[in-house]
Design an enzyme around this catalytic site. Structure first.
Site, PDB file in Angstrom:
ATOM      1  N   SER A 117      -3.356 -24.214 -58.374  1.00 11.02           N
ATOM      2  CA  SER A 117      -3.887 -25.580 -58.443  1.00 11.02           C
ATOM      3  C   SER A 117      -4.828 -25.834 -59.611  1.00 11.02           C
ATOM      4  O   SER A 117      -5.325 -26.958 -59.761  1.00 11.02           O
ATOM      5  CB  SER A 117      -4.591 -25.938 -57.131  1.00 11.02           C
ATOM      6  OG  SER A 117      -3.644 -26.214 -56.120  1.00 11.02           O
TER       7      SER A 117
ATOM      8  N   LYS B  75      -3.965 -28.762 -61.684  1.00 12.16           N
ATOM      9  CA  LYS B  75      -4.483 -30.100 -61.402  1.00 12.16           C
ATOM     10  C   LYS B  75      -5.521 -30.529 -62.441  1.00 12.16           C
ATOM     11  O   LYS B  75      -5.726 -31.730 -62.651  1.00 12.16           O
ATOM     12  CB  LYS B  75      -5.095 -30.156 -60.000  1.00 12.16           C
ATOM     13  CG  LYS B  75      -4.091 -30.042 -58.859  1.00 12.16           C
ATOM     14  CD  LYS B  75      -4.786 -30.158 -57.509  1.00 12.16           C
ATOM     15  CE  LYS B  75      -3.796 -30.223 -56.357  1.00 12.16           C
ATOM     16  NZ  LYS B  75      -3.099 -28.957 -56.088  1.00 12.16           N
TER      17      LYS B  75
ATOM     18  N   SER C  14      -8.012 -30.648 -53.447  1.00 16.77           N
ATOM     19  CA  SER C  14      -6.778 -30.087 -53.995  1.00 16.77           C
ATOM     20  C   SER C  14      -5.542 -30.682 -53.306  1.00 16.77           C
ATOM     21  O   SER C  14      -4.654 -29.967 -52.847  1.00 16.77           O
ATOM     22  CB  SER C  14      -6.774 -28.561 -53.863  1.00 16.77           C
ATOM     23  OG  SER C  14      -5.911 -27.977 -54.806  1.00 16.77           O
TER      24      SER C  14
END
Length: 529
Positions: free
Chosen positions: A111, A114, A366
């Site tokens: 993640s 992101k 997240s």
């Protein structure tokens, strides 16, 4: 802008890790992992005493060299002999690289991808950008009876925020408000359907490299230009009256869109685990089972229905029915606008919260689907249809304009769920340092989890100087753990860092502990001692 909440000390941090060990938090870990923590505690104790005692080992040439030696020791523990560490630390203010380890190697970032999606979206769209969803009447309205003869068509605008997260916790709050808007227009019935137009995005609803065995879970919910409740729904399980009775289960929000198959049981065993809810691939049958302890109130499990647009319009139609607006047609044949739409009229336009507000759960919690929506929407701003490939081209062009080499990343999806993604720690730090000099940095910075305070870092680095100071994005998929962001040193100097571990065969917690130790050491770094 710098974080100001610096509290605790390295000694406190060392005691914190000793406490975790003494209370048995890591008692399940293999013995080979424990030297990490022993070495870490020694390092922390030496660092915290820098003003009061001389380290027992010879002092390197200066503070930076001493920092590098400590980080080398932390990251070189034999417990991670099969793992790959990639680390880079750079001063945001003067550009000095304080530490690097495999910084130009490609790592699976999970993640941490992101960070790329969020930074590009913020730069290209602006913090004040709002997504529009248009609600049209395709037909005529009898002002006397309030009956719309024709369809209500919802034109998807790629809004990721039509959900309980942005509705005060109530998944149906936005749809309830839409029902109120229809009532205000004098519409009390629809002799037609609720039609979803999702043509802004293509019909590829999952990301490249997503694994078949987690499709149907909430974190891998399908994506479309019309997305309700982040593509997910909850199933609430409650125990029966006594052991042996069937458990109660219900869908939240209530909808006929999925069918539950099977039955969970009630048990007297308080240690029982194993409730499950699993959607069958490319269908809307959900298998449920397992057992729930009779002494607990309830338990929520989350699934993601198949076909996000049909899910959206089904729940909307059911909501309108529940609010006194009869709908005669079943939601079906989506994407087909009825023939009399030449007489369509816009009833109202729903505006999302600002992108700045949407970035908060995207980065702090997240939330995967926000990233996937942003990627496709970015693609839609440069092509006729939003797609992963169109979004990737736009992201690549933006990164190139920022001076980030195209051989330092492999960008496949907007959330980091795909195992096709790769980033170098150096590319991450370049992005972080570059964002600090761009408009919108405060929004980006404030959306990151704060160590010991909120988001995915709420329980990490508590009691150290990193608490309330470090702001960083976590990342986790199998055998990959990442942590990248900002931390202020004891001198008040803002640093950007990226710490990524791949291919480890230890439990996840030791990796997190090492990452936290590195960040805590950075928080205690002083150039002038």
């Amino acid at each position: 802008m710098r974080p100001l909440r610096l509290r605790g000390s390295n000694l406190h941090g060392a005691h914190h890790f000793q406490t975790k060990l003494s209370t048995g938090t890591v008692s399940h870990m293999r013995n080979s992992v424990l030297p990490i923590f022993a070495a870490a505690v020694v390092l922390l104790g030496a660092a915290c005493g820098s003003r009061q005692a001389t380290p027992t080992t010879p002092h390197p040439a200066g503070p930076v060299q001493y920092l590098q030696a400590e980080l080398d020791t932390i990251l070189s523990d034999p417990a991670f002999q099969n793992a790959h560490w990639g680390v880079m630390v750079q001063s945001v203010e003067n550009g000095e690289v304080l530490y690097r380890r495999n910084a130009r190697k490609l790592f699976m970032p999970a993640s941490n991808m992101k960070l790329v999606t969020g930074a590009v979206a913020l730069t290209r769209l602006g913090a004040d950008h709002r997504f529009q969803t248009r609600i049209l009447a395709c037909g005529t309205v009898d002002t006397t009876s309030g009956l719309l003869t024709g369809d209500i068509v919802v034109i998807g605008g790629g809004d990721p925020a039509i959900s309980g997260r942005f509705g005060g916790g109530a998944p149906l709050a936005i749809f309830d408000a839409w029902a109120d808007s229809l009532h205000s227009k004098g519409i009390t019935g629809v002799d037609g359907r609720i039609v979803g137009d999702d043509d802004l995005f293509d019909d590829v609803h999952i990301g490249p490299g997503w694994a078949w065995d987690y499709l149907g879970t909430a974190y891998a919910a399908e994506i479309g230009a019309l997305l309700f409740n982040e593509g997910a729904m909850a199933i609430r399980f409650a125990p029966g009256d006594s052991a042996g009775d069937p458990a109660d289960h219900q869908v939240v929000p209530a909808t006929s869109y999925i069918t539950l198959q099977g039955q969970a049981a009630t048990t007297n065993d308080s240690t029982a685990v194993g409730l499950f809810a699993s959607r069958r691939p490319f269908a809307n049958d959900v298998d449920v089972g397992g057992a729930i302890w009779a002494g607990r109130d309830s338990l929520m499990l989350y699934v993601a229905p198949h076909d996000p647009t049909l899910y959206f319009v089904t729940v909307l139609a059911e909501t309108l029915q529940g609010r006194g607006i009869a709908v005669t047609g079943l939601p079906s044949d989506r994407d087909v606008v009825s023939a009399d739409c030449d007489s369509s009229v816009t009833l109202f336009v729903h505006l999302s919260p600002s992108l700045g507000e949407i970035l908060q759960p995207f980065l702090k919690e997240s939330q995967n689907q926000i990233g996937e929506m942003l990627l496709r929407y970015i693609g839609a701003t440069t092509t006729d249809t939003g797609s992963v490939s169109g979004g990737r081209r736009a992201v690549s062009a933006t990164l190139t304009s920022w001076g980030i080499p195209d051989d330092s990343y492999v960008y496949y999806d907007g959330s980091g769920l795909s195992r096709y993604n790769y980033l170098t720690p150096e590319a991450v730090v370049r992005l972080l340092r570059g964002m600090s000099r761009r408009q919108g940095f405060e929004v980006f910075y404030d959306a990151l989890p704060v160590a010991g305070v909120d988001g995915t870092l709420e329980r990490r680095m508590v009691g150290s100087r990193a608490e309330g100071n470090a702001r960083a994005k976590t990342g986790f998929i199998s055998n990959a753990r990442a942590l990248s962001g900002y931390v202020a040193t004891a001198d008040g100097e803002l640093l950007a860092f990226s710490i990524i571990a791949n291919n480890f065969d230890t439990p996840v917690r030791p990796v997190e502990y090492v990452q936290d130790l590195v960040v805590e050491r950075l928080a205690n770094f002083e150039r002038h001692q």
